[in-house]
Design an enzyme around this catalytic site. Structure first.
Site, PDB file in Angstrom:
ATOM      1  N   GLU A   1      30.799  24.813  47.916  1.00  0.00           N
ATOM      2  CA  GLU A   1      31.975  24.567  48.756  1.00  0.00           C
ATOM      3  C   GLU A   1      31.647  24.773  50.224  1.00  0.00           C
ATOM      4  O   GLU A   1      32.175  24.072  51.092  1.00  0.00           O
ATOM      5  CB  GLU A   1      33.127  25.490  48.343  1.00  0.00           C
ATOM      6  CG  GLU A   1      33.746  25.184  46.982  1.00  0.00           C
ATOM      7  CD  GLU A   1      32.994  25.800  45.811  1.00  0.00           C
ATOM      8  OE1 GLU A   1      31.944  26.460  46.042  1.00  0.00           O
ATOM      9  OE2 GLU A   1      33.454  25.641  44.668  1.00  0.00           O
TER      10      GLU A   1
ATOM     11  N   HIS B   1      40.847  32.660  38.546  1.00  0.00           N
ATOM     12  CA  HIS B   1      41.206  31.262  38.326  1.00  0.00           C
ATOM     13  C   HIS B   1      42.720  31.095  38.178  1.00  0.00           C
ATOM     14  O   HIS B   1      43.185  30.077  37.703  1.00  0.00           O
ATOM     15  CB  HIS B   1      40.545  30.714  37.061  1.00  0.00           C
ATOM     16  CG  HIS B   1      39.061  30.639  37.125  1.00  0.00           C
ATOM     17  ND1 HIS B   1      38.257  31.727  36.971  1.00  0.00           N
ATOM     18  CD2 HIS B   1      38.230  29.579  37.331  1.00  0.00           C
ATOM     19  CE1 HIS B   1      36.995  31.362  37.068  1.00  0.00           C
ATOM     20  NE2 HIS B   1      36.943  30.067  37.286  1.00  0.00           N
TER      21      HIS B   1
END
Lengths: 345, 76
Positions: free
Chosen positions: A68, A137
């Protein structure tokens, strides 16, 4: 005999609606392109880029490594050079590795350059839990972005808004953090609120960023939600109507800019306020909304209240996670208790 | 006409699930319209109307599906 022409309903999931908005933007503007993990052949883990790879190929729909820091940095750079990247951070939980380029570069570059160098990028990212995916998550965390000047932070609660807001986000010259909630996305393994799957026009249209929506009109209490909690509020409002309580539901749709005017107008009408969020409670947008009402000097008939995710990490165990999440029952119970309480003078 | 989960829809005897109905019960559909999305082991599939008519939904979303089940009927 001519059969009466019934209006054809075409419902989409938020996943498909986002894909369609990006598709239409890519068709009309060659500067729009997509990057992210599994956004190519797979069409995005959350279905956000369905069909785009086959239509536009690997130059404009770029699968990236799990980096990322690299690809979101590349997107910001491309945006400064005139492209309009739509880049996916698969889970908002992972923003830690790419935050510097988001808040120290993308959010500030227009300001630093005296308005000469905009960063027209869309960072789309999933938020929310409820399906036992563990503490890295399942978080919302969007309020963290809303705290930082220079970013727009939005989240649709249904497919109509998802398409129009994505179109508006791509056309916007500011960096837009486009959140999508996993519980609304239309991916089977996550479960989906039925109210998120709605009729979506095939034409190109924008839903303006920074405008809240009255999802349901009412007169007794204002319930403010964002994303998934809008559906909790709507479910509770339907139940409460049976008990003679008229709840107005406000869908914020955007944290930055925050549409205070719509919230204030609603609370002026109802005189009661409940804000419901599934991001962490402390320093969250629920506090910001209540502060805005307090600063406006609106006299309330009972204390304002907020329901949000407690200030603890998200547990993996299903009963524990479900216990902590906001839901329609909690909203209903809070409204009933507020309707029976008064401000002490 | 029935919309049935045919044996060759996928290999093996796994259960699938309708993730979303994209039409309302009693809606008019045209042949080829995507009426539902289905998921099997994180792979999403589309279900199209085999003919035009009024659709009656027999299986709600998010219920496990086995081969041979009728998920909807269409009155032509």
């Amino acid at each position: 005999m001519m059969a009466a022409e019934k209006k054809r309903i075409r419902k989409l999931t938020i996943a498909k609606a986002m894909s369609e908005a990006i598709d239409q933007a890519m068709t009309s503007n060659p500067d729009v392109f997509v990057m992210g993990e599994d956004v190519g052949k797979l069409g995005g883990v959350f279905g956000t880029t369905t069909g785009l790879f086959d239509k536009y190929g690997p130059d404009r729909v770029r699968d990236t490594p799990i980096s990322e820091t690299g690809f979101i940095g590349a997107a910001a750079g491309a945006a400064v050079m005139g492209m309009r990247p739509v880049v996916e951070l698969m889970f908002i939980d992972f923003f830690g590795v790419c935050m510097d380029v988001i808040y120290n570069f993308a959010a500030k570059n227009s300001y630093f350059s005296g308005g000469r160098q905009a960063v027209p990028m869309v960072l789309m990212t999933s938020a929310g839990g409820g399906y036992s995916d563990g503490g890295q998550h399942s978080q919302c965390l969007y309020t963290t972005f809303a705290h930082l000047p220079g970013l727009k932070v939005v989240m649709p609660s249904n497919a109509y808004d998802a398409k129009g807001m994505m179109t508006a986000a791509i056309n916007d010259d500011n960096p837009v953090i486009f959140i999508f909630h996993k519980s609304l996305q239309g991916m089977g393994w996550l479960g989906t609120a039925k109210g998120a799957i709605v009729d979506v026009p095939e034409t190109v249209y924008e839903v303006p960023l920074g405008k809240a929506n009255i999802s349901r009109e009412g007169s007794d209490i204002t319930v403010v939600g964002f994303g998934n909690t809008v559906h909790h509020a709507l479910d509770a409002a339907r139940d409460l109507a049976l008990e003679g309580i008229s709840a107005e539901v406000v869908d914020l749709r955007s944290l930055a800019p925050l549409d205070r005017e719509t919230v204030l107008a609603s609370v002026r009408k109802t005189g009661r306020l409940l804000a419901v969020d599934d991001d962490h409670l402390s320093y969250g947008w629920t506090g910001e909304v209540i502060a805005s009402v307090a600063e406006a000097g609106i006299a309330l008939k009972c204390p304002a209240r907020r329901i949000a995710y407690p200030d603890v990490p998200v547990p993996f165990a299903r009963p524990m996670e479900q216990f902590l999440l906001p839901n329609a029952e909690k909203v209903k119970a809070a409204v009933l208790s507020l309707m029976n309480s008064v401000v002490s003078v | 006409m029935q919309i049935k989960i045919e044996d060759d829809f996928w290999q093996g005897d796994d259960e699938a699930v309708i993730t979303a109905w994209l039409v309302d019960d009693g809606a008019e559909v045209a042949e080829g319209d995507v009426v539902a999305e289905m998921m099997l082991a994180k792979v999403q599939m589309e279900i199209e109307a085999p003919c035009s008519g009024v659709i009656h939904i027999e299986m709600e979303a998010e219920v496990p599906l086995k081969k041979g089940m009728v998920i909807a009927t269409i009155d032509q």
